[in-house]
Design a protein around this motif. Structure first.
Motif, short mmCIF file in Angstrom:
data_model
loop_
_atom_site.label_atom_id
_atom_site.label_comp_id
_atom_site.label_asym_id
_atom_site.label_seq_id
_atom_site.Cartn_x
_atom_site.Cartn_y
_atom_site.Cartn_z
N ALA A 37 -5.79 13.32 6.26
CA ALA A 37 -6.99 14.14 6.42
C ALA A 37 -8.01 13.47 7.32
CB ALA A 37 -7.59 14.46 5.05
N GLY A 38 -8.11 12.16 7.23
CA GLY A 38 -9.02 11.43 8.10
C GLY A 38 -8.61 11.55 9.56
N ILE A 39 -7.34 11.47 9.82
CA ILE A 39 -6.83 11.61 11.19
C ILE A 39 -7.03 13.03 11.68
CG2 ILE A 39 -4.72 11.57 12.59
CD1 ILE A 39 -3.79 9.24 10.70
N ALA A 40 -6.81 14.01 10.81
CA ALA A 40 -6.92 15.43 11.16
C ALA A 40 -8.37 15.93 11.12
CB ALA A 40 -6.06 16.27 10.23
N ASN A 41 -9.31 15.04 10.81
CA ASN A 41 -10.73 15.37 10.72
C ASN A 41 -11.01 16.41 9.63
OD1 ASN A 41 -13.39 14.91 11.49
ND2 ASN A 41 -13.39 16.56 12.97
N LEU A 42 -10.31 16.27 8.52
CA LEU A 42 -10.48 17.18 7.38
C LEU A 42 -10.93 16.45 6.12
CD1 LEU A 42 -7.25 19.29 7.93
CD2 LEU A 42 -9.61 20.03 8.35
N GLU A 43 -11.33 15.20 6.25
CA GLU A 43 -11.65 14.39 5.09
C GLU A 43 -12.79 14.98 4.24
OE1 GLU A 43 -13.97 12.82 8.58
OE2 GLU A 43 -11.87 13.29 8.26
N GLU A 44 -13.71 15.69 4.84
CA GLU A 44 -14.81 16.28 4.08
C GLU A 44 -14.36 17.47 3.24
OE1 GLU A 44 -18.32 17.00 6.35
OE2 GLU A 44 -18.28 14.99 7.22
N ARG A 45 -13.15 17.97 3.47
CA ARG A 45 -12.64 19.11 2.71
C ARG A 45 -11.78 18.68 1.52
NH1 ARG A 45 -13.65 24.03 5.64
NH2 ARG A 45 -12.48 25.02 3.97
N LEU A 46 -11.60 17.37 1.32
CA LEU A 46 -10.80 16.89 0.20
C LEU A 46 -11.62 16.96 -1.08
CD1 LEU A 46 -9.00 13.77 1.70
CD2 LEU A 46 -8.12 16.10 1.41
N VAL A 47 -10.97 17.43 -2.15
CA VAL A 47 -11.59 17.57 -3.46
C VAL A 47 -10.64 16.95 -4.47
CG1 VAL A 47 -12.42 19.22 -5.17
CG2 VAL A 47 -12.63 19.74 -2.73
N ASP A 48 -11.17 16.14 -5.39
CA ASP A 48 -10.33 15.54 -6.43
C ASP A 48 -9.70 16.62 -7.30
OD1 ASP A 48 -10.85 12.96 -5.62
OD2 ASP A 48 -12.49 12.67 -7.04
N GLY A 49 -8.40 16.51 -7.50
CA GLY A 49 -7.69 17.41 -8.40
C GLY A 49 -7.31 18.76 -7.83
N ALA A 50 -7.59 18.99 -6.56
CA ALA A 50 -7.27 20.28 -5.95
C ALA A 50 -7.03 20.06 -4.46
CB ALA A 50 -8.40 21.27 -6.15
N ILE A 51 -6.49 21.07 -3.81
CA ILE A 51 -6.33 20.99 -2.37
C ILE A 51 -6.97 22.22 -1.74
CG2 ILE A 51 -4.00 21.96 -2.39
CD1 ILE A 51 -3.50 19.95 0.03
N ASP A 52 -7.81 21.99 -0.80
CA ASP A 52 -8.51 23.05 -0.09
C ASP A 52 -7.48 23.87 0.69
OD1 ASP A 52 -9.77 23.97 2.60
OD2 ASP A 52 -11.50 23.55 1.33
N PRO A 53 -7.59 25.19 0.67
CA PRO A 53 -6.61 26.03 1.38
C PRO A 53 -6.48 25.70 2.87
CG PRO A 53 -7.95 27.38 -0.06
CD PRO A 53 -8.55 26.01 -0.07
N LEU A 54 -7.58 25.35 3.52
CA LEU A 54 -7.51 24.99 4.94
C LEU A 54 -6.74 23.69 5.14
CD1 LEU A 54 -8.33 25.59 7.88
CD2 LEU A 54 -10.34 24.16 7.47
N VAL A 55 -6.96 22.73 4.26
CA VAL A 55 -6.23 21.46 4.34
C VAL A 55 -4.74 21.72 4.17
CG1 VAL A 55 -5.87 19.20 3.25
CG2 VAL A 55 -8.19 20.09 3.56
N LEU A 56 -4.37 22.53 3.20
CA LEU A 56 -2.97 22.84 2.96
C LEU A 56 -2.37 23.56 4.17
CD1 LEU A 56 -0.55 22.79 1.10
CD2 LEU A 56 -1.42 24.90 0.05
N GLU A 57 -3.08 24.49 4.73
CA GLU A 57 -2.60 25.22 5.91
C GLU A 57 -2.37 24.27 7.08
OE1 GLU A 57 -4.59 28.21 9.13
OE2 GLU A 57 -5.02 28.60 7.02
#
Length: 54
Positions: A23-43
């Motif tokens: 996520a850090g490499i993909a610039n999505l680190e701010e979308r990470l949530v403990d215990g869940a996965i953000d739909p955009l991150v999963l996509e």
């Protein structure tokens, strides 16, 4: 998720660590949530895994 992260080169670490690294490499680190996965991150992870052949 573990298989896709592995195919993207994030091996030998716990799933949460691998996801955080990717996520850090993909610039999505701010979308990470403990215990869940953000739909955009999963996509984005799915798309990256397909590009890597996972």
């Amino acid at each position: 998720m573990a298989g896709r992260l592995d195919a993207l080169g994030h091996r030998g670490v716990e799933l949460e660590v691998a996801l955080s690294e990717w996520a850090g490499i993909a610039n999505l680190e701010e979308r990470l949530v403990d215990g869940a996965i953000d739909p955009l991150v999963l996509e984005q992870l799915r798309a990256a895994g397909e590009d890597a052949g996972a």
